[in-house]
Design a protein around this motif. Structure first.
Motif, PDB file in Angstrom:
ATOM      1  N   MET A  91      40.456  44.806  55.704  1.00  8.25           N
ATOM      2  CA  MET A  91      40.189  44.535  54.153  1.00  8.25           C
ATOM      3  C   MET A  91      40.710  43.483  53.694  1.00  8.25           C
ATOM      4  N   ARG A  92      40.739  43.518  52.744  1.00  8.13           N
ATOM      5  CA  ARG A  92      40.904  42.326  52.504  1.00  8.13           C
ATOM      6  C   ARG A  92      42.568  41.858  51.940  1.00  8.13           C
ATOM      7  N   SER A  93      43.303  42.609  51.753  1.00  3.86           N
ATOM      8  CA  SER A  93      44.991  42.664  51.873  1.00  3.86           C
ATOM      9  C   SER A  93      45.345  42.313  52.595  1.00  3.86           C
ATOM     10  N   SER A  94      44.557  42.179  53.803  1.00  6.99           N
ATOM     11  CA  SER A  94      44.992  41.791  55.101  1.00  6.99           C
ATOM     12  C   SER A  94      45.825  40.193  55.367  1.00  6.99           C
ATOM     13  N   PRO A 120      31.296  36.561  46.157  1.00  6.67           N
ATOM     14  CA  PRO A 120      31.932  35.527  47.234  1.00  6.67           C
ATOM     15  C   PRO A 120      33.410  35.412  46.505  1.00  6.67           C
ATOM     16  N   ARG A 121      34.033  36.000  47.447  1.00  2.00           N
ATOM     17  CA  ARG A 121      35.707  36.611  47.511  1.00  2.00           C
ATOM     18  C   ARG A 121      36.441  35.360  48.236  1.00  2.00           C
ATOM     19  N   PRO A 122      36.437  34.205  47.436  1.00  2.00           N
ATOM     20  CA  PRO A 122      37.134  32.899  48.379  1.00  2.00           C
ATOM     21  C   PRO A 122      38.656  33.275  48.856  1.00  2.00           C
ATOM     22  N   ILE A 123      39.713  32.745  49.440  1.00  2.00           N
ATOM     23  CA  ILE A 123      41.068  32.742  49.660  1.00  2.00           C
ATOM     24  C   ILE A 123      41.799  31.199  49.202  1.00  2.00           C
ATOM     25  N   ASP A 124      40.686  30.472  48.228  1.00  2.00           N
ATOM     26  CA  ASP A 124      41.308  28.886  48.408  1.00  2.00           C
ATOM     27  C   ASP A 124      42.504  28.978  47.015  1.00  2.00           C
ATOM     28  N   LEU A 125      43.029  29.766  46.717  1.00  2.00           N
ATOM     29  CA  LEU A 125      43.995  29.710  45.543  1.00  2.00           C
ATOM     30  C   LEU A 125      45.076  30.364  46.556  1.00  2.00           C
ATOM     31  N   HIS A 126      45.217  30.969  47.599  1.00  2.00           N
ATOM     32  CA  HIS A 126      46.346  31.775  48.071  1.00  2.00           C
ATOM     33  C   HIS A 126      46.693  30.656  49.103  1.00  2.00           C
ATOM     34  N   LEU A 127      45.984  29.899  49.802  1.00  2.00           N
ATOM     35  CA  LEU A 127      46.160  28.571  50.467  1.00  2.00           C
ATOM     36  C   LEU A 127      47.154  27.211  49.777  1.00  2.00           C
ATOM     37  N   SER A 159      45.482  28.613  38.840  1.00  2.13           N
ATOM     38  CA  SER A 159      44.649  27.971  38.140  1.00  2.13           C
ATOM     39  C   SER A 159      43.154  29.095  37.480  1.00  2.13           C
ATOM     40  N   ILE A 160      43.939  30.508  38.042  1.00  5.46           N
ATOM     41  CA  ILE A 160      43.898  31.487  37.584  1.00  5.46           C
ATOM     42  C   ILE A 160      44.478  32.399  37.892  1.00  5.46           C
ATOM     43  N   PRO A 161      45.187  33.261  36.951  1.00  5.54           N
ATOM     44  CA  PRO A 161      45.859  34.832  38.055  1.00  5.54           C
ATOM     45  C   PRO A 161      45.279  35.585  38.706  1.00  5.54           C
ATOM     46  N   SER A 162      44.715  34.866  39.813  1.00  7.63           N
ATOM     47  CA  SER A 162      44.851  35.678  40.888  1.00  7.63           C
ATOM     48  C   SER A 162      45.257  36.849  41.699  1.00  7.63           C
ATOM     49  N   VAL A 163      45.169  37.945  41.513  1.00  7.93           N
ATOM     50  CA  VAL A 163      46.582  39.566  41.717  1.00  7.93           C
ATOM     51  C   VAL A 163      46.804  38.678  42.640  1.00  7.93           C
ATOM     52  N   GLY A 164      46.310  38.931  44.318  1.00  7.10           N
ATOM     53  CA  GLY A 164      46.273  38.958  45.793  1.00  7.10           C
ATOM     54  C   GLY A 164      46.750  37.373  46.193  1.00  7.10           C
ATOM     55  N   ALA A 165      46.494  36.031  44.806  1.00  9.05           N
ATOM     56  CA  ALA A 165      47.112  34.651  45.646  1.00  9.05           C
ATOM     57  C   ALA A 165      48.734  34.785  44.945  1.00  9.05           C
ATOM     58  N   THR A 304      38.078  45.763  35.662  1.00  7.69           N
ATOM     59  CA  THR A 304      37.031  45.241  36.895  1.00  7.69           C
ATOM     60  C   THR A 304      36.827  46.549  37.764  1.00  7.69           C
ATOM     61  N   ASP A 305      38.155  47.368  37.865  1.00  4.67           N
ATOM     62  CA  ASP A 305      38.598  48.406  39.297  1.00  4.67           C
ATOM     63  C   ASP A 305      37.760  49.464  38.521  1.00  4.67           C
ATOM     64  N   ALA A 306      37.880  49.652  37.114  1.00  2.00           N
ATOM     65  CA  ALA A 306      37.162  51.066  36.515  1.00  2.00           C
ATOM     66  C   ALA A 306      35.755  50.501  35.538  1.00  2.00           C
ATOM     67  N   ASN A 326      33.464  40.340  33.981  1.00  5.41           N
ATOM     68  CA  ASN A 326      34.337  39.016  33.966  1.00  5.41           C
ATOM     69  C   ASN A 326      34.917  37.928  35.541  1.00  5.41           C
ATOM     70  N   ILE A 327      35.262  39.288  35.921  1.00  5.29           N
ATOM     71  CA  ILE A 327      36.189  38.892  37.169  1.00  5.29           C
ATOM     72  C   ILE A 327      35.603  38.599  38.367  1.00  5.29           C
ATOM     73  N   PHE A 328      34.607  39.819  39.135  1.00  2.10           N
ATOM     74  CA  PHE A 328      33.658  39.063  40.164  1.00  2.10           C
ATOM     75  C   PHE A 328      32.310  39.439  39.673  1.00  2.10           C
ATOM     76  N   ASN A 330      29.627  40.337  41.798  1.00  2.00           N
ATOM     77  CA  ASN A 330      28.467  40.356  41.800  1.00  2.00           C
ATOM     78  C   ASN A 330      29.003  42.036  42.075  1.00  2.00           C
ATOM     79  N   ARG A 331      29.488  42.406  40.733  1.00  2.00           N
ATOM     80  CA  ARG A 331      29.972  44.048  41.082  1.00  2.00           C
ATOM     81  C   ARG A 331      29.019  44.783  40.448  1.00  2.00           C
ATOM     82  N   TYR A 332      27.696  45.111  40.200  1.00  2.00           N
ATOM     83  CA  TYR A 332      26.835  46.023  40.001  1.00  2.00           C
ATOM     84  C   TYR A 332      25.708  46.590  41.016  1.00  2.00           C
TER      85      TYR A 332
HETATM   86  C1  UD1 Z   1      43.146  42.918  42.891  1.00  2.00           C
HETATM   87  C2  UD1 Z   1      42.354  44.013  43.979  1.00  2.00           C
HETATM   88  C3  UD1 Z   1      40.971  44.333  43.337  1.00  2.00           C
HETATM   89  C4  UD1 Z   1      40.937  43.624  41.979  1.00  2.00           C
HETATM   90  C5  UD1 Z   1      41.589  42.858  40.919  1.00  2.00           C
HETATM   91  C6  UD1 Z   1      41.237  42.425  40.598  1.00  2.00           C
HETATM   92  C7  UD1 Z   1      43.594  44.533  45.981  1.00  2.00           C
HETATM   93  C8  UD1 Z   1      44.979  44.885  47.384  1.00  2.00           C
HETATM   94  N1  UD1 Z   1      42.985  44.258  45.401  1.00  2.00           N
HETATM   95  O1  UD1 Z   1      41.606  42.040  44.307  1.00  2.00           O
HETATM   96  O2  UD1 Z   1      41.298  45.516  43.800  1.00  2.00           O
HETATM   97  O3  UD1 Z   1      39.533  44.391  41.824  1.00  2.00           O
HETATM   98  O4  UD1 Z   1      42.989  42.368  42.051  1.00  2.00           O
HETATM   99  O5  UD1 Z   1      42.175  42.955  39.101  1.00  2.00           O
HETATM  100  O6  UD1 Z   1      45.444  44.082  44.648  1.00  2.00           O
HETATM  101  N2  UD1 Z   1      39.729  34.395  43.372  1.00  2.00           N
HETATM  102  C9  UD1 Z   1      39.600  32.724  43.787  1.00  2.00           C
HETATM  103  N3  UD1 Z   1      40.455  32.247  44.485  1.00  2.00           N
HETATM  104  C10 UD1 Z   1      41.001  32.955  45.172  1.00  2.00           C
HETATM  105  C11 UD1 Z   1      41.461  34.103  44.692  1.00  2.00           C
HETATM  106  C12 UD1 Z   1      40.936  34.530  44.328  1.00  2.00           C
HETATM  107  O7  UD1 Z   1      38.473  32.070  43.547  1.00  2.00           O
HETATM  108  O8  UD1 Z   1      41.627  32.514  46.165  1.00  2.00           O
HETATM  109  C13 UD1 Z   1      38.849  34.910  42.274  1.00  2.00           C
HETATM  110  C14 UD1 Z   1      38.275  35.990  42.872  1.00  2.00           C
HETATM  111  O9  UD1 Z   1      37.167  35.522  43.214  1.00  2.00           O
HETATM  112  C15 UD1 Z   1      38.138  36.422  41.860  1.00  2.00           C
HETATM  113  C16 UD1 Z   1      39.372  36.721  40.632  1.00  2.00           C
HETATM  114  O10 UD1 Z   1      40.063  35.336  41.692  1.00  2.00           O
HETATM  115  O11 UD1 Z   1      36.878  36.370  40.483  1.00  2.00           O
HETATM  116  C17 UD1 Z   1      40.244  37.552  40.918  1.00  2.00           C
HETATM  117  O12 UD1 Z   1      40.628  38.160  42.107  1.00  2.00           O
HETATM  118  P1  UD1 Z   1      41.885  37.916  42.202  1.00  2.00           P
HETATM  119  O13 UD1 Z   1      42.787  38.534  41.014  1.00  2.00           O
HETATM  120  O14 UD1 Z   1      42.275  37.880  43.566  1.00  2.00           O
HETATM  121  O15 UD1 Z   1      41.453  40.001  43.191  1.00  2.00           O
HETATM  122  P2  UD1 Z   1      42.294  40.194  44.322  1.00  2.00           P
HETATM  123  O16 UD1 Z   1      43.936  39.778  44.252  1.00  2.00           O
HETATM  124  O17 UD1 Z   1      41.335  39.962  45.425  1.00  2.00           O
END
Ligand code: UD1
Length: 417
Positions: A91-94, A120-127, A159-165, A304-306, A326-328, A330-332
């Motif tokens: 899973m991604r959340s790992s 693409p679901r990079p982790i650059d922002l996390h890092l 740089s963007i409000p990423s949930v995971g980062a 985006t999840d809905a 607007n978030i991902f 390839n989500r169709y």
């Molecule tokens: C979380 C949710 C997921 C939801 C998403 C957006 C969890 C477990 N998953 O995913 O269900 O669809 O938020 O609400 O909570 N991005 C980068 N670099 C990064 C990280 C993200 O470019 O390092 C981009 C992603 O590719 C995407 C955007 O940022 O286009 C948003 O992603 P993010 O908010 O990080 O989603 P997740 O945390 O993966």
């Protein structure tokens, strides 16, 4: 191969209690390792992603398991700081474990995470945020080695409000010396739940729900008890199913505020919706109308999840509705599956146009990802005849028991193992 078989076309009616939120419990399970003691979680959904988190916790040396309705983690015996590739890929959340392991040990080793294919679901922002806190990262043969013996709090702008980062940054900042201020943080409600859990554990985190979050690092921790918040996307799925099929549903254990963009869309489509403290009721005659463009956006925008779930609800609506993802990128991927059921959807890049058709017909379809799979349940409930849904392991990642829940609403649905 397991399949869900649903014979749609009938009204749905009943009351459902909504399961705990997947996107809340996964970062909370990662956060448990910040405290070398016990955490008790109530309202934790039984999902394959939760089981994957339990496997990671056990690999790290923690004790983790179900005790009746509660999930209990003891991170006291944690002895490892690496996560093997096969567990990372589940899973991604790992990847959220990275910030937590660094906070606890100052050292971590793992590979790139898996998860739904949404482009693409990079982790650059996390890092990047971990680097700014002082972590040194090295990549070798697909493995990431991180050392952070002296993380120091500071101001960090995403740089963007990423949930995971945002979640990774909060967890790592709990182990950094001094105060961290996260700017342009994600505002999703699940981050509020993570903050509530961390505070119960003794950490000092404030600001979740706003775009500035402050974390005071290295606070003494304590055993904690927490009830996981309700899953707003699961709630949206049941509302959409009843909206599409027609009928009446009352959801218990929901937050009306967290669902406001989804309920506003369903209201515009012709549903009658009322909400109270922790409850939402929806009534639909099953004849919906098209609505104004739906543009996905970070919270508090339309989730985006809905997107796939609402799209499935509108397949038989009068008129055409435009979706902009607007978030991902390839989500169709669910669109081809919905077309097999007779849906009229055209896609160009990030835009999809759904033109309502008078009827949907049951068909053999496959889940392409978690929420795409949920969309097939919604469409199947509104389609005439039998829909056979394959690849349901995607659905199991986020829905405890969709057959049980839709059956509780009177749907003709069963699981074929
Ligand atoms: C979380 C949710 C997921 C939801 C998403 C957006 C969890 C477990 N998953 O995913 O269900 O669809 O938020 O609400 O909570 N991005 C980068 N670099 C990064 C990280 C993200 O470019 O390092 C981009 C992603 O590719 C995407 C955007 O940022 O286009 C948003 O992603 P993010 O908010 O990080 O989603 P997740 O945390 O993966």
């Amino acid at each position: 191969m397991s399949q869900i078989i649903i014979r749609g076309g009938g009204r749905l009616e009943g009351t459902l209690s909504v399961q705990g939120a997947k996107n809340s419990v996964l970062p909370i399970l990662a956060a448990t390792i910040l405290h070398p003691g016990q955490t008790v979680l109530r309202g934790c959904p039984r999902l394959s992603d939760v089981e994957a988190s339990i496997r990671i916790l056990r690999h790290l040396g923690c004790k983790a398991g179900w005790e009746g309705e509660e999930l209990v983690v003891d991170a006291g015996p944690m002895s490892r700081w690496d996560i093997p590739d096969h567990l990372m890929r589940e899973m991604r959340s790992s990847v959220i474990f990275l910030g937590a392991i660094l906070a606890r040990f100052g050292w971590a080793e793992l590979s790139y995470p898996g998860g739904c294919e949404l482009g693409p679901r990079p982790i650059d922002l996390h890092l990047a945020v971990l680097r700014q806190l002082g972590a040194r990262l090295q990549e070798e043969g697909g493995r990431l080695r991180c050392s952070a013996d002296h993380m120091a709090g500071r101001e960090i702008a995403l740089s963007i409000p990423s949930v995971g980062a945002t979640e990774n940054a909060i967890l790592a900042a709990c182990g950094a010396e001094g105060e961290t201020m996260l700017v342009n943080a994600a505002r999703e409600p699940e981050i509020g739940d993570l903050q509530e859990f961390l505070c119960a554990m003794g950490c000092k985190v404030r600001g979740a729900g706003s775009s500035t979050i402050c974390v005071a690092g290295r606070q003494p921790t304590r055993d904690a008890f927490h009830t996981v918040m309700p899953d707003r996307i699961v709630a949206a799925t049941w509302l959409a199913a009843v909206a599409a099929a027609g009928g009446e549903v009352e959801l218990e254990r929901v937050s009306c505020r967290h669902l406001s963009t989804v309920t506003a869309a369903l209201h515009e489509a012709g549903c009658r919706i009322s909400g109270g403290e922790g409850r939402i009721a929806l009534r639909s005659d099953g004849f919906l109308r098209a609505i104004a463009p739906v543009r996905t956006a970070p919270y508090p925008g339309f989730p985006t999840d809905a997107q796939a779930i609402l799209m499935a609800a509108l397949l038989r609506s009068r008129g055409a509705t435009l979706f902009v993802e607007n978030i991902f990128e390839n989500r169709y991927r669910h669109v081809d599956e919905l077309r097999r059921m007779g849906a009229d959807i055209s896609v160009a890049d990030r835009v999809a146009v759904v033109t309502g058709v008078p009827r949907l017909c049951g068909a053999g379809v496959r889940c392409t990802d978690l929420r795409g799979g949920a969309a097939l349940l919604v469409a199947g409930a509104a389609a005439e005849g039998e829909t056979r849904i394959g690849d349901i392991h995607h659905i199991r990642r986020g829905y405890e028991d969709p057959v049980r829940d839709l059956r509780a609403l009177g749907a003709d649905i069963h699981l074929e193992e």
